[in-house]
Design a protein around this motif. Structure first.
Motif, PDB file in Angstrom:
ATOM      1  N   LEU A 104       1.891   5.382   8.453  1.00 16.20           N
ATOM      2  CA  LEU A 104       0.943   5.822   7.435  1.00 16.20           C
ATOM      3  C   LEU A 104       1.159   7.304   7.139  1.00 16.20           C
ATOM      4  O   LEU A 104       1.249   8.120   8.070  1.00 16.20           O
ATOM      5  N   ALA A 105       1.232   7.659   5.872  1.00 17.67           N
ATOM      6  CA  ALA A 105       1.464   9.051   5.478  1.00 17.67           C
ATOM      7  C   ALA A 105       0.222   9.900   5.707  1.00 17.67           C
ATOM      8  O   ALA A 105      -0.887   9.507   5.336  1.00 17.67           O
ATOM      9  N   VAL A 106       0.427  11.056   6.334  1.00 21.99           N
ATOM     10  CA  VAL A 106      -0.637  12.048   6.525  1.00 21.99           C
ATOM     11  C   VAL A 106      -0.057  13.420   6.174  1.00 21.99           C
ATOM     12  O   VAL A 106       1.150  13.642   6.309  1.00 21.99           O
ATOM     13  N   PRO A 107      -0.896  14.362   5.756  1.00 22.87           N
ATOM     14  CA  PRO A 107      -0.383  15.668   5.348  1.00 22.87           C
ATOM     15  C   PRO A 107      -0.174  16.660   6.485  1.00 22.87           C
ATOM     16  O   PRO A 107       0.468  17.685   6.294  1.00 22.87           O
ATOM     17  N   ASP A 118       0.808  -1.225   0.000  1.00 21.34           N
ATOM     18  CA  ASP A 118       0.000   0.000   0.000  1.00 21.34           C
ATOM     19  C   ASP A 118       0.839   1.272   0.000  1.00 21.34           C
ATOM     20  O   ASP A 118       0.286   2.372   0.056  1.00 21.34           O
ATOM     21  N   GLY A 119       2.176   1.146   0.018  1.00 18.09           N
ATOM     22  CA  GLY A 119       3.036   2.323   0.042  1.00 18.09           C
ATOM     23  C   GLY A 119       3.351   2.817   1.440  1.00 18.09           C
ATOM     24  O   GLY A 119       3.981   3.860   1.607  1.00 18.09           O
ATOM     25  N   ASP A 120       2.929   2.082   2.465  1.00 19.85           N
ATOM     26  CA  ASP A 120       3.259   2.420   3.841  1.00 19.85           C
ATOM     27  C   ASP A 120       4.603   1.788   4.184  1.00 19.85           C
ATOM     28  O   ASP A 120       5.217   1.116   3.350  1.00 19.85           O
ATOM     29  N   VAL A 121       5.052   1.983   5.407  1.00 19.56           N
ATOM     30  CA  VAL A 121       6.270   1.326   5.871  1.00 19.56           C
ATOM     31  C   VAL A 121       5.937   0.583   7.153  1.00 19.56           C
ATOM     32  O   VAL A 121       5.310   1.138   8.061  1.00 19.56           O
TER      33      VAL A 121
END
Length: 115
Positions: free
Chosen positions: A53-56, A35-38
């Motif tokens: 998880l990426a957040v802005p 999913d593109g997370d780590v």
């Protein structure tokens, strides 16, 4: 119906930098997910994996949940993670036997006194 506790999800502006920092602190390997997370994969018996998880947005308030770590040598671990980029934080804890620190994105965690 049963459930297993498998992951703790951590929001981060820079998932690669923050997961790399925690990988160094914990000694757990980091891997990219589909999913593109780590994910940091916990060694057997060490607990759930950490999923970044990426957040802005930036973190702006005190955590509602945090990690506690119990080292063999509290001062040595505090010094080590401070050298890696953690910082001391005051969340109103007063004088306690544990030390409250924050990771590079401001997520609080505690290093407890050795048992």
């Amino acid at each position: 119906m049963g459930m297993r506790f498998t992951e703790i999800c951590i929001d981060a502006r820079d998932i690669h930098a923050l997961s790399s920092w925690w990988s160094t602190v914990l000694g757990w390997p980091a891997e990219a997910t589909d999913d593109g997370d780590v994910a940091l994969r916990a060694p057997a018996g060490a607990g759930p994996d950490l999923l970044f998880l990426a957040v802005p947005d930036d973190k702006v308030v005190k955590n509602r949940i945090h990690f506690d770590f119990t080292p063999d040598d509290q001062q040595a671990e505090v010094d080590r993670v401070l050298d890696l980029g953690a910082r001391r934080v005051d969340i109103g804890q007063g004088e306690q036997s544990w030390v409250v620190l924050a990771d590079p994105e401001g997520n609080e965690f505690c290093i407890l006194a050795a048992e």
